[in-house]
Design a protein around this motif. Sequence first.
Motif, mmCIF file in Angstrom:
data_model
loop_
_atom_site.group_PDB
_atom_site.id
_atom_site.type_symbol
_atom_site.label_atom_id
_atom_site.label_comp_id
_atom_site.label_asym_id
_atom_site.label_seq_id
_atom_site.Cartn_x
_atom_site.Cartn_y
_atom_site.Cartn_z
ATOM 1 N N VAL A 88 -4.902 2.869 -3.382
ATOM 2 C CA VAL A 88 -6.002 2.541 -2.471
ATOM 3 C C VAL A 88 -6.621 3.813 -1.892
ATOM 4 N N ASN A 89 -7.937 3.892 -1.970
ATOM 5 C CA ASN A 89 -8.707 4.921 -1.280
ATOM 6 C C ASN A 89 -9.737 4.222 -0.404
ATOM 7 N N VAL A 90 -9.784 4.606 0.865
ATOM 8 C CA VAL A 90 -10.719 4.009 1.820
ATOM 9 C C VAL A 90 -11.823 5.025 2.102
ATOM 10 N N LYS A 108 -4.185 -8.499 -5.480
ATOM 11 C CA LYS A 108 -3.896 -7.207 -4.874
ATOM 12 C C LYS A 108 -4.971 -6.847 -3.854
ATOM 13 N N LEU A 109 -6.200 -7.181 -4.144
ATOM 14 C CA LEU A 109 -7.291 -6.905 -3.220
ATOM 15 C C LEU A 109 -7.085 -7.638 -1.902
ATOM 16 N N TYR A 125 -4.424 -3.911 5.672
ATOM 17 C CA TYR A 125 -5.255 -2.925 6.365
ATOM 18 C C TYR A 125 -5.836 -3.494 7.656
ATOM 19 N N LEU A 157 -2.054 5.799 0.287
ATOM 20 C CA LEU A 157 -3.369 5.566 0.899
ATOM 21 C C LEU A 157 -4.062 6.893 1.092
ATOM 22 N N ILE A 159 0.872 -1.183 0.000
ATOM 23 C CA ILE A 159 0.000 0.000 0.000
ATOM 24 C C ILE A 159 0.907 1.230 0.000
ATOM 25 N N THR A 216 -4.151 -6.176 0.078
ATOM 26 C CA THR A 216 -4.500 -4.867 0.631
ATOM 27 C C THR A 216 -5.387 -5.015 1.858
ATOM 28 N N SER A 250 -2.923 -4.974 -9.678
ATOM 29 C CA SER A 250 -3.584 -4.040 -8.768
ATOM 30 C C SER A 250 -5.078 -3.979 -9.028
#
Length: 362
Positions: free
Chosen positions: A79-81, A126-127, A134, A62, A59, A130, A121
């Motif tokens: 990655v965007n949360v 990749k999921l 996290y 972020l 990551i 990630t 990605s």
Amino acid sequence: LQSRGLGDVYKRQGYANNSRSHFDGQRIWENGDPTQPGLFEGWLYRYIQENAMAAGADIPVLTVQSTPPLLTRGDQRFVNVANPDGFDFLYGDPKKDKFASAWRRRYEALEGLEPYRPVLSETDLKLVDTLDEYQSWDQANWNPTDPDTGWHLFPVSEATNPDDPSGPGGKKFAPGTYPFFRSLKVCALSLLESDGTNTNGTRVAGAQIAGWDTHENQGQMAGTQANLLQQLSYGLRSLRIALSGAANNEPRGYASIWHKTVMTTLSEFGRTSRENGSLGTDHANASCLFLQGGGVNGGVYNCDPSTWPAGVQFGIGGRSLLERTDYRAIFWELMRDHMGAAPSTVDAVFPGYTAGNLGAQE
């Protein structure tokens, strides 16, 4: 922070010929090219690509906000949360474990992943990586406190919101501020989990605070603007404490990374120096930004007699502050001197930087 030598305040910064449009302004500040307001690629993304900063990291970048910012947008996605409390598989175990195991087996025989990272990605592997990384941070159960006040650094619930008899509902902050502080909390964790021993760590993290378009009832010492500044200042102080390894109620024992961290703010434009008829302020040109970090020499820039001559406060149309320093000069100096950007990449990151002689403004 500035008076203690821990932060910078840059005034009179922006770019020439600002249209004062939210849409153009946001894109130009984030794409790094005032000649192309329609460019949907971020200058920070170009820095990451030109300097191979994302190579090998799970990551590397972020962001924690409702939608991914243009600042980091490009061909490779980061990655965007949007919801820190819900960033996980939709299903719990046993379905969650079944999905993760099935996706991992699909790629077990695949070697030399790095050349294919842009493709992977977008895929299952990749999921899973990630989400695993996290979830290992366990952000919901990390609640450090201020060593001076005892307050929680990140008020994300009624239990962590400091008591304040004069505040909303007897608390320091209204519940509507919790998402902002939760975003900062996740950003801080992503960096703390990525110290120098972690080669897969996050190098860039960012969040967003909205509500600054104060055309009406902006307030003075109290009101909308004051409340927003209180949230921002509390958040910046909290990040400094957390990243300095100085927090209490911190059983994880994170080492200080403050000496190699820089935090900055940005906004698409400033506000008029004169109040409008609705007790607010309107779109203007020059703005200010804040920088703080372990390597920052605290000071206030563009605010001495030589850089703030008489009348400049109302230098545009008798209402607005005239800009002096191009924002790209500030951010390129940060990219080059703090983040190690190769000087040869300056025009790839900020098109027209050399031709415009922006280096003279550093």
